[in-house]
Design an enzyme around this catalytic site. Structure first.
Site, PDB file in Angstrom:
ATOM      1  N   ALA A  19       0.764  -1.268  -0.065  1.00  0.00           N
ATOM      2  CA  ALA A  19       0.015   0.004  -0.121  1.00  0.00           C
ATOM      3  C   ALA A  19       0.765   1.282  -0.017  1.00  0.00           C
ATOM      4  O   ALA A  19       0.707   2.249  -0.569  1.00  0.00           O
ATOM      5  CB  ALA A  19      -1.007   0.138   1.258  1.00  0.00           C
ATOM      6  N   SER A  43       9.560   0.673   8.681  1.00  0.00           N
ATOM      7  CA  SER A  43      10.269   0.175   9.541  1.00  0.00           C
ATOM      8  C   SER A  43      10.477  -1.221   9.276  1.00  0.00           C
ATOM      9  O   SER A  43       9.542  -2.095   9.249  1.00  0.00           O
ATOM     10  CB  SER A  43       9.610   0.217  11.231  1.00  0.00           C
ATOM     11  OG  SER A  43      10.167  -0.659  12.033  1.00  0.00           O
ATOM     12  N   VAL A  51       1.983 -11.105   2.131  1.00  0.00           N
ATOM     13  CA  VAL A  51       1.096 -11.886   1.281  1.00  0.00           C
ATOM     14  C   VAL A  51       0.588 -10.862   0.178  1.00  0.00           C
ATOM     15  O   VAL A  51       0.747  -9.792   0.276  1.00  0.00           O
ATOM     16  CB  VAL A  51       0.336 -12.610   2.360  1.00  0.00           C
ATOM     17  CG1 VAL A  51       0.701 -14.019   2.729  1.00  0.00           C
ATOM     18  CG2 VAL A  51      -0.510 -11.634   2.926  1.00  0.00           C
ATOM     19  N   LYS A  82      -2.669 -13.875 -15.338  1.00  0.00           N
ATOM     20  CA  LYS A  82      -3.917 -14.576 -14.854  1.00  0.00           C
ATOM     21  C   LYS A  82      -5.074 -14.226 -15.915  1.00  0.00           C
ATOM     22  O   LYS A  82      -5.308 -12.840 -15.735  1.00  0.00           O
ATOM     23  CB  LYS A  82      -3.926 -13.931 -13.372  1.00  0.00           C
ATOM     24  CG  LYS A  82      -5.267 -14.278 -12.639  1.00  0.00           C
ATOM     25  CD  LYS A  82      -5.425 -13.687 -11.344  1.00  0.00           C
ATOM     26  CE  LYS A  82      -6.395 -13.914 -10.696  1.00  0.00           C
ATOM     27  NZ  LYS A  82      -6.584 -13.403  -9.434  1.00  0.00           N
ATOM     28  N   PRO A 100     -13.870 -15.477 -14.986  1.00  0.00           N
ATOM     29  CA  PRO A 100     -12.737 -15.208 -16.034  1.00  0.00           C
ATOM     30  C   PRO A 100     -12.849 -13.784 -15.937  1.00  0.00           C
ATOM     31  O   PRO A 100     -13.719 -13.133 -15.502  1.00  0.00           O
ATOM     32  CB  PRO A 100     -13.403 -15.768 -17.539  1.00  0.00           C
ATOM     33  CG  PRO A 100     -14.890 -15.537 -17.054  1.00  0.00           C
ATOM     34  CD  PRO A 100     -15.243 -15.828 -15.819  1.00  0.00           C
ATOM     35  N   LEU A 337      -4.222  -2.170   4.282  1.00  0.00           N
ATOM     36  CA  LEU A 337      -4.969  -2.732   5.393  1.00  0.00           C
ATOM     37  C   LEU A 337      -5.487  -1.923   6.573  1.00  0.00           C
ATOM     38  O   LEU A 337      -6.460  -2.482   7.458  1.00  0.00           O
ATOM     39  CB  LEU A 337      -3.970  -4.043   5.783  1.00  0.00           C
ATOM     40  CG  LEU A 337      -3.367  -5.130   4.987  1.00  0.00           C
ATOM     41  CD1 LEU A 337      -2.461  -5.933   5.685  1.00  0.00           C
ATOM     42  CD2 LEU A 337      -4.912  -5.987   4.556  1.00  0.00           C
ATOM     43  N   THR A 348      -8.861  -8.755  -4.245  1.00  0.00           N
ATOM     44  CA  THR A 348      -9.195  -7.445  -4.333  1.00  0.00           C
ATOM     45  C   THR A 348      -8.173  -6.439  -3.304  1.00  0.00           C
ATOM     46  O   THR A 348      -8.770  -5.218  -3.411  1.00  0.00           O
ATOM     47  CB  THR A 348     -10.768  -7.469  -3.665  1.00  0.00           C
ATOM     48  OG1 THR A 348     -10.646  -8.244  -2.694  1.00  0.00           O
ATOM     49  CG2 THR A 348     -11.622  -7.936  -4.932  1.00  0.00           C
ATOM     50  N   GLY A 438     -17.125  -0.183  -8.481  1.00  0.00           N
ATOM     51  CA  GLY A 438     -17.038  -1.642  -8.126  1.00  0.00           C
ATOM     52  C   GLY A 438     -16.387  -2.387  -9.109  1.00  0.00           C
ATOM     53  O   GLY A 438     -16.343  -2.126 -10.172  1.00  0.00           O
TER      54      GLY A 438
HETATM   55  P1  FAD Z   1       1.621  -4.109   5.619  1.00  0.00           P
HETATM   56  O1  FAD Z   1       2.275  -5.092   4.452  1.00  0.00           O
HETATM   57  O2  FAD Z   1       1.423  -4.723   6.863  1.00  0.00           O
HETATM   58  O3  FAD Z   1       2.647  -2.875   5.684  1.00  0.00           O
HETATM   59  C1  FAD Z   1       2.586  -1.923   6.682  1.00  0.00           C
HETATM   60  C2  FAD Z   1       3.686  -1.277   6.645  1.00  0.00           C
HETATM   61  O4  FAD Z   1       3.729  -0.077   7.737  1.00  0.00           O
HETATM   62  C3  FAD Z   1       4.984  -1.760   6.843  1.00  0.00           C
HETATM   63  O5  FAD Z   1       6.051  -1.032   6.158  1.00  0.00           O
HETATM   64  C4  FAD Z   1       5.551  -1.737   8.346  1.00  0.00           C
HETATM   65  O6  FAD Z   1       6.884  -1.761   8.429  1.00  0.00           O
HETATM   66  C5  FAD Z   1       4.737  -0.280   8.524  1.00  0.00           C
HETATM   67  N1  FAD Z   1       4.951   0.154   9.777  1.00  0.00           N
HETATM   68  C6  FAD Z   1       3.702  -0.364  10.665  1.00  0.00           C
HETATM   69  N2  FAD Z   1       3.826   0.061  11.970  1.00  0.00           N
HETATM   70  C7  FAD Z   1       4.825   1.158  11.747  1.00  0.00           C
HETATM   71  C8  FAD Z   1       5.450   1.993  12.828  1.00  0.00           C
HETATM   72  N3  FAD Z   1       5.093   2.122  13.871  1.00  0.00           N
HETATM   73  N4  FAD Z   1       6.500   2.978  12.358  1.00  0.00           N
HETATM   74  C9  FAD Z   1       6.760   2.759  11.055  1.00  0.00           C
HETATM   75  N5  FAD Z   1       6.276   2.016  10.233  1.00  0.00           N
HETATM   76  C10 FAD Z   1       5.387   1.181  10.463  1.00  0.00           C
HETATM   77  N6  FAD Z   1      -4.322  -8.932  -1.813  1.00  0.00           N
HETATM   78  C11 FAD Z   1      -4.095  -9.134  -3.237  1.00  0.00           C
HETATM   79  O7  FAD Z   1      -4.281  -8.148  -3.873  1.00  0.00           O
HETATM   80  N7  FAD Z   1      -3.920 -10.275  -3.592  1.00  0.00           N
HETATM   81  C12 FAD Z   1      -3.914 -11.400  -2.875  1.00  0.00           C
HETATM   82  O8  FAD Z   1      -3.710 -12.555  -3.394  1.00  0.00           O
HETATM   83  C13 FAD Z   1      -3.720 -11.218  -1.525  1.00  0.00           C
HETATM   84  N8  FAD Z   1      -3.833 -12.121  -0.377  1.00  0.00           N
HETATM   85  C14 FAD Z   1      -3.954 -12.008   0.880  1.00  0.00           C
HETATM   86  C15 FAD Z   1      -3.719 -12.970   1.851  1.00  0.00           C
HETATM   87  C16 FAD Z   1      -3.610 -12.616   3.281  1.00  0.00           C
HETATM   88  C17 FAD Z   1      -3.707 -13.675   3.824  1.00  0.00           C
HETATM   89  C18 FAD Z   1      -3.696 -11.638   3.594  1.00  0.00           C
HETATM   90  C19 FAD Z   1      -3.887 -11.041   4.875  1.00  0.00           C
HETATM   91  C20 FAD Z   1      -3.978 -10.377   2.663  1.00  0.00           C
HETATM   92  C21 FAD Z   1      -3.847 -10.453   1.381  1.00  0.00           C
HETATM   93  N9  FAD Z   1      -4.121  -9.548   0.376  1.00  0.00           N
HETATM   94  C22 FAD Z   1      -3.895  -9.696  -0.880  1.00  0.00           C
HETATM   95  C23 FAD Z   1      -3.834  -8.506   0.819  1.00  0.00           C
HETATM   96  C24 FAD Z   1      -2.490  -7.624   0.872  1.00  0.00           C
HETATM   97  O9  FAD Z   1      -1.681  -8.393   1.403  1.00  0.00           O
HETATM   98  C25 FAD Z   1      -2.320  -6.145   1.042  1.00  0.00           C
HETATM   99  O10 FAD Z   1      -3.448  -5.447   0.862  1.00  0.00           O
HETATM  100  C26 FAD Z   1      -1.293  -5.579   0.754  1.00  0.00           C
HETATM  101  O11 FAD Z   1       0.118  -6.436   1.429  1.00  0.00           O
HETATM  102  C27 FAD Z   1      -0.962  -4.159   1.656  1.00  0.00           C
HETATM  103  O12 FAD Z   1      -0.654  -4.184   3.037  1.00  0.00           O
HETATM  104  P2  FAD Z   1      -0.458  -2.905   3.727  1.00  0.00           P
HETATM  105  O13 FAD Z   1       0.643  -2.307   2.649  1.00  0.00           O
HETATM  106  O14 FAD Z   1      -1.540  -2.058   3.736  1.00  0.00           O
HETATM  107  O15 FAD Z   1       0.100  -3.375   4.939  1.00  0.00           O
END
Ligand code: FAD
Length: 503
Positions: A19, A43, A51, A82, A100, A337, A348, A438
């Protein structure tokens, strides 16, 4: 640079997961030249969720807007193509269908094709809708080539996405953003400093005492929701009553067999299991509900089902399905997230990140953040999340499975009115509720309805204008056009070898 003192000049992104880096890349590429300073704090000690391998076709347009070359990106992220997702054992054990990225047949006299298929079924001709879908048939035969540019060619009737390593994608976007002037700050945020008058975030403080100030903050801190939840106190809509799975166990294994251009989602006794083929490995995960299966049993089930030798130990993740009450609050937007989580059944996660960033850029605020822009943003994100939620939920309720307590629970779950309405309309007339906002449009809903044995009672009466023999001929011709076109496509693995790895 043309700024007045209301213009945002400094944006701070907290978090460097997918993200964070998608947001950074989009902001630096789109707004960086206008003098906007973007800082990303992450961090390494905390790390990312690690994932997220399967995507939707929308991601191609995100990358194209950034000017990223597809073959380069695919090499860097070990990507495969895909064409959709195969769903096994969802409607009942033994079923298999593909959702599909593309159409089923062609509209005739402005009536959607599936109405003709329904009418033919009433006349006793029971060819499955799949036979009229180029991406379904191509996926089943392990074929791939990019869509034809001529919209009249059957080879133009599909889209495609990637199966890739999202960690490598984030690394690629980091290089991309840094090359465009982004400042990356390593460190843990320990405090968020709120302005006592406005309630806006003024700055965040790192563990080493450094303050990083900004006009606007993007919370990409993952499930932690460091800014949106901890600092601004925005609540969370818990949708566990609709989507009860709350854990996942994941593991990668060696890739065995031909390179498949689709993801597989197999319904299991207490959830479902994904298999995502990348160039160098296969990603696997069991998404389950902890009320119905223990962590150990879920991990054992996953490891026993791997198609090849394990490359990693099982890794456990916990989550609560739902959405942030407001994805934009004060001068902070939650992306990824921190803004909400819907299980990855239809891939998604990255799509919702893309939606969040695109909408934010379209509604880009001034420093005081006009409430009208904010409310519009929240309205659009609410719709985006709810429509994905309803679509996921359809997979769980359109089932006759009664072989486990989990499926008995899902089959009889209460569903939101928004989904009930869609299902009722389809059941009675074969009509699909259409909408602009959507991810999933008519063909997606049709794939799941038909794939999970929801058969419409009626069909569009305009199809009756076509004589029976003409109808039979049209359907047969469409199926054979699809079949012939698939015959001309290349093998997916060969296509990657020749057009991605050697380009
Ligand atoms: P994270 O990857 O958790 O990143 C959070 C960031 O914030 C990290 O860099 C961390 O170091 C930083 N951070 C947190 N706290 C602090 C702090 N105090 N100080 C400094 N930095 C901090 N999406 C898809 O599109 N396709 C898929 O197939 C898919 N499969 C998934 C399967 C699972 C089981 C899960 C749980 C999710 C899946 N997703 C999938 C969703 C996808 O993984 C997330 O949408 C995506 O990785 C984004 O995550 P994020 O960047 O929001 O969070």
């Amino acid at each position: 640079m043309n700024t007045d003192n209301r213009d945002i000049q400094n944006i701070v992104i907290v978090g460097g997961g997918t993200a964070g880096w998608m947001t950074a890349a989009a902001l630096t590429a789109t707004l960086g030249k206008g003098g906007l300073n973007v800082t990303l704090i992450e961090s390494e000690a905390i790390g990312t969720v690690g994932v997220g391998e399967a995507t939707l076709p929308h991601i191609r347009f995100f990358n194209q807007k950034l000017g990223i070359d597809e073959a380069t990106l695919m090499r860097e992220t070990k990507a495969t193509y895909k064409l959709g997702i195969e769903f096994k054992d969802w409607g009942k054990i033994g079923d298999s269908y593909i959702h599909p990225f593309g159409d089923f047949g062609f509209d005739i006299n402005r009536v959607p094709f599936h109405h003709y298929v329904s009418r033919a079924a009433k006349l006793g001709q029971n060819t499955h809708l799949d036979s009229y879908s180029l991406p379904v048939m191509a996926a089943r035969h392990g074929k791939f080539q990019p869509p034809h540019p001529d919209p009249n060619n059957v080879l133009s009737t599909f889209g495609y996405a990637y199966q890739f390593d999202a960690g490598l994608y984030a690394q690629y976007l980091r290089k991309f953003s840094e090359a465009r002037g982004l400042t990356r700050q390593e460190g843990r945020v320990v405090q968020t400093n709120i302005n006592s008058e406005t309630g806006f975030i003024d700055s965040v403080t790192l563990e080493n005492g450094q303050d990083i100030a900004g006009d606007f903050f993007i919370d990409c801190s993952g499930f932690r929701g460091l800014l949106i939840k901890d600092a601004l106190g925005v609540g969370y809509r818990d949708w566990t009553n609709y989507l009860p799975c709350n854990r996942a166990v994941t593991a990668a294994c060696e890739h065995i067999g031909p390179s498949l251009p689709y993801t597989t989602a197999t319904a299991k006794a207490s959830g479902w299991q994904w298999r995502i083929p990348l160039q160098h490995r296969t990603g696997n995960g069991y998404v389950y509900c902890s009320d119905f299966i223990s962590d150990d049993e879920a991990a054992n089930t996953l490891m026993a089902d791997l198609e090849g030798p394990a490359r990693t130990d099982p890794k456990m993740l916990r989550f609560t399905t739902g959405q942030r009450d407001k994805c934009w609050e004060k001068n902070c937007v939650a992306v990824g997230l921190s803004g909400g989580f819907l299980e990855p059944l239809e891939s998604t996660g990255l799509y919702l990140i893309q939606e969040a960033i695109t909408n934010f850029i379209e509604l880009f605020p001034t420093k005081d953040c006009d409430a009208v822009d904010r409310d519009e943003y929240n309205r659009i994100m609410d719709i985006s999340f709810e429509r994905v939620r309803d679509f996921l939920l359809l997979h769980y309720v359109a089932t006759t499975r009664d072989d486990s307590p989990f499926w008995n629970h899902c089959r009889t779950m209460e569903i939101p009115d928004s989904l009930q309405y869609k299902m009722d309309l389809f059941r009675s007339s074969g009509r699909v509720v259409t909408y602009e906002i959507g991810a999933f449009k008519d063909p997606s809903w049709l794939a799941v309805y038909y794939g999970q044995n929801i058969v419409p009672q009626g069909y569009n009466p305009l199809t009756d204008l076509m004589p029976d023999t003409v109808l039979a001929g049209q359907l047969a011709q469409t199926a054979s056009t699809v079949d012939n076109a698939v015959g001309t496509m290349q093998n997916h693995g060969d296509y990657i070898k020749h057009h991605v790895l050697r380009s």
